[in-house]
Design an enzyme around this catalytic site. Structure first.
Site, PDB file in Angstrom:
ATOM      1  N   HIS A  56       0.767  -1.143  -0.131  1.00 14.15           N
ATOM      2  CA  HIS A  56      -0.043   0.020  -0.143  1.00 14.15           C
ATOM      3  C   HIS A  56       0.861   1.271  -0.004  1.00 14.15           C
ATOM      4  CE1 HIS A  56      -2.218   3.155   2.413  1.00 14.15           C
ATOM      5  NE2 HIS A  56      -3.310   2.914   1.290  1.00 14.15           N
ATOM      6  N   GLU A  91       2.097   1.961  -3.508  1.00 11.99           N
ATOM      7  CA  GLU A  91       1.191   2.578  -4.286  1.00 11.99           C
ATOM      8  C   GLU A  91       0.928   4.043  -4.095  1.00 11.99           C
ATOM      9  OE1 GLU A  91      -3.454   3.634  -3.411  1.00 11.99           O
ATOM     10  OE2 GLU A  91      -3.086   1.539  -2.918  1.00 11.99           O
ATOM     11  N   HIS A  92       1.111   4.560  -2.721  1.00  8.80           N
ATOM     12  CA  HIS A  92       1.021   5.696  -2.344  1.00  8.80           C
ATOM     13  C   HIS A  92       2.254   6.611  -3.194  1.00  8.80           C
ATOM     14  CE1 HIS A  92      -2.114   6.849   0.704  1.00  8.80           C
ATOM     15  NE2 HIS A  92      -2.201   5.691   0.357  1.00  8.80           N
ATOM     16  N   GLU A 148      -4.753   7.791   7.331  1.00 16.31           N
ATOM     17  CA  GLU A 148      -5.708   7.046   6.708  1.00 16.31           C
ATOM     18  C   GLU A 148      -5.856   5.992   7.756  1.00 16.31           C
ATOM     19  OE1 GLU A 148      -6.124   4.381   2.550  1.00 16.31           O
ATOM     20  OE2 GLU A 148      -3.971   5.741   3.071  1.00 16.31           O
TER      21      GLU A 148
END
Length: 416
Positions: A47, A50-51, A127
């Site tokens: 993840h 991805e950022h 998040e």
């Protein structure tokens, strides 16, 4: 075959589908690597990567990446699941060449500067806080941690603060290089495009060197109960049963089963738990499938004073469902809902692109819309009842509860 498929010498698969009568194109890059491929100390890496792809490349700053898509009215985004990561863009066909260049620049040439890693760590921690503040999400996350205990599927996609704090640009780039290998990549393009666009994709992805994809640990479902006390107005409850793997041939039967039992306002659970008993505002069912196994879940939120009655009603309806089966009218209604979703999805190039990627990377093969509709049409009431009897066994039930909750053993006694 309604689409074209190329497999490059290095193993990258490129699937394309022309959609007549439209002016847009959607492109996706599907990577067969997600949080399940991480070790415990790497939790959250997929993840985080991805950022980082949106944080700038050797040719473009983060702001320029965003501005370049906004300047042509395009959309670009990405998401990470437990078994894959997907990057995609949607633009007018006249801007497809630019979208391909931007997307590939992000995938192949992201900088992974340490300063950007440190900044983005804060974003991801926020998040994580956002999801932790949502009791519905927290309920589902704790459920996965309990039923898949000891397996990679138990870990949250976002990771945890202790692992995020250890990430560096070098460690993230290394993980990407080991997992973003050609054999794990599927490129999908749907809508309005030319052969020149396909040739461009082939040229770019052919440059990748073939490498073996690291293996990941298997998983198994173990029934369990977990509770988390929170000061909320409602108690959030998610029940789980063993489900089906993603590519199981009975997935169409399971979709119809879910629709009838808890898929909408006409479903059994909605009518009994909400409409007739007034015990909740929301109740629904859903399946979570993975390569080798899955879960089938029932979610509701209810007042602590009435949760025992709500759980009893849910159990009664689930057992009645398995014992009596479904009516022809219920099955027909669910079938038409599912078929409408398939046909209405044909109006979106993004849906076409996603269907190609899911089929090639996650399922046994890409099915045409006609094959999907035929699969729904072939399901009988007996098929639904047999599958319900196999999966919805309260000897295998699990539960996650968040709110002003009781001890876990109390819920176990209510559902045993």
């Amino acid at each position: 075959m309604y689409y074209d498929k190329l497999t490059l010498p290095n193993g990258v698969r490129i699937l394309t589908e022309h959609v007549p009568g439209i002016r847009s194109a959607a492109i996706g890059v599907w990577v067969g690597a997600g949080s399940r491929q991480e070790s415990p100390g790497e939790a959250g890496t997929a993840h985080f990567i991805e950022h980082m792809t949106f944080k700038g490349t050797a040719r473009r700053t983060a702001a320029e990446l965003a501005e370049e898509m906004d300047a042509v009215g395009g959309q670009m985004n990405a998401y990470t699941t437990k078994e894959n990561t997907v990057f995609y863009a949607w633009v007018l066909d006249s801007h497809l060449t630019r979208a391909i260049d931007v997307l590939c620049d992000m995938l192949f040439c992201s900088k992974f500067d340490q300063a950007d890693v440190d900044t983005e760590r804060g974003v991801i921690l926020e998040e994580m806080g956002m999801y932790a503040d949502n009791p519905e999400d927290l309920c589902a996350e704790r459920l996965a941690a309990r039923i898949y205990r000891g397996c990679p599927l138990a870990r949250p996609i976002l990771g945890k603060k202790a692992t995020l704090d250890a990430f560096t640009g070098e460690s993230l780039r290394d993980w990407r290089d080991r997992h973003y290998v050609p054999s794990a990549l599927v490129v999908t393009l749907a809508g309005s495009f030319t052969q020149a666009h396909v040739d461009d994709l082939c040229r770019r992805f052919s440059a990748l060197e073939p490498r073996p994809l690291p293996s990941c640990k298997g998983a198994k479902y173990t029934p369990g109960f977990t509770v988390k006390r929170r000061h909320t107005e409602q108690n959030h409850l998610t029940l789980a049963f063993p489900g089906l793997p993603l590519a199981d041939q009975r997935r169409f039967t399971l979709q119809l089963l879910s629709s009838i039992l808890g898929g909408g306002m006409s479903s059994r659970l909605w009518q009994q738990v909400r409409e007739k008993s007034g015990l909740c505002y929301s109740v629904y069912t859903y399946g979570a499938g993975y390569t080798d196994l899955g879960t089938f879940c029932v979610y509701t939120a209810t007042n602590p004073a009435t949760e025992e009655q709500a759980l009893a009603t849910i159990r009664r309806e689930v057992e009645r469902f398995t014992q009596e089966g479904v009516t022809d009218a219920e099955l027909d209604r669910a079938r038409e809902q599912s078929k409408a979703n398939v046909l209405m999805g044909l109006e979106s190039t993004q849906s076409h692109m996603s269907a190609l990627g899911r089929g090639e990377l996650l399922l046994d093969r890409v099915l045409s819309p006609q094959e999907v509709i035929a699969a729904y049409d072939a399901v009988t009431p007996r098929d639904v009842q047999v599958l319900a009897q196999e999966l919805l066994d309260f000897r295998q039930v699990s539960l996650s509860a968040v709110g002003k909750v009781r001890p876990a053993q109390d819920y176990q006694a209510l559902l045993s």
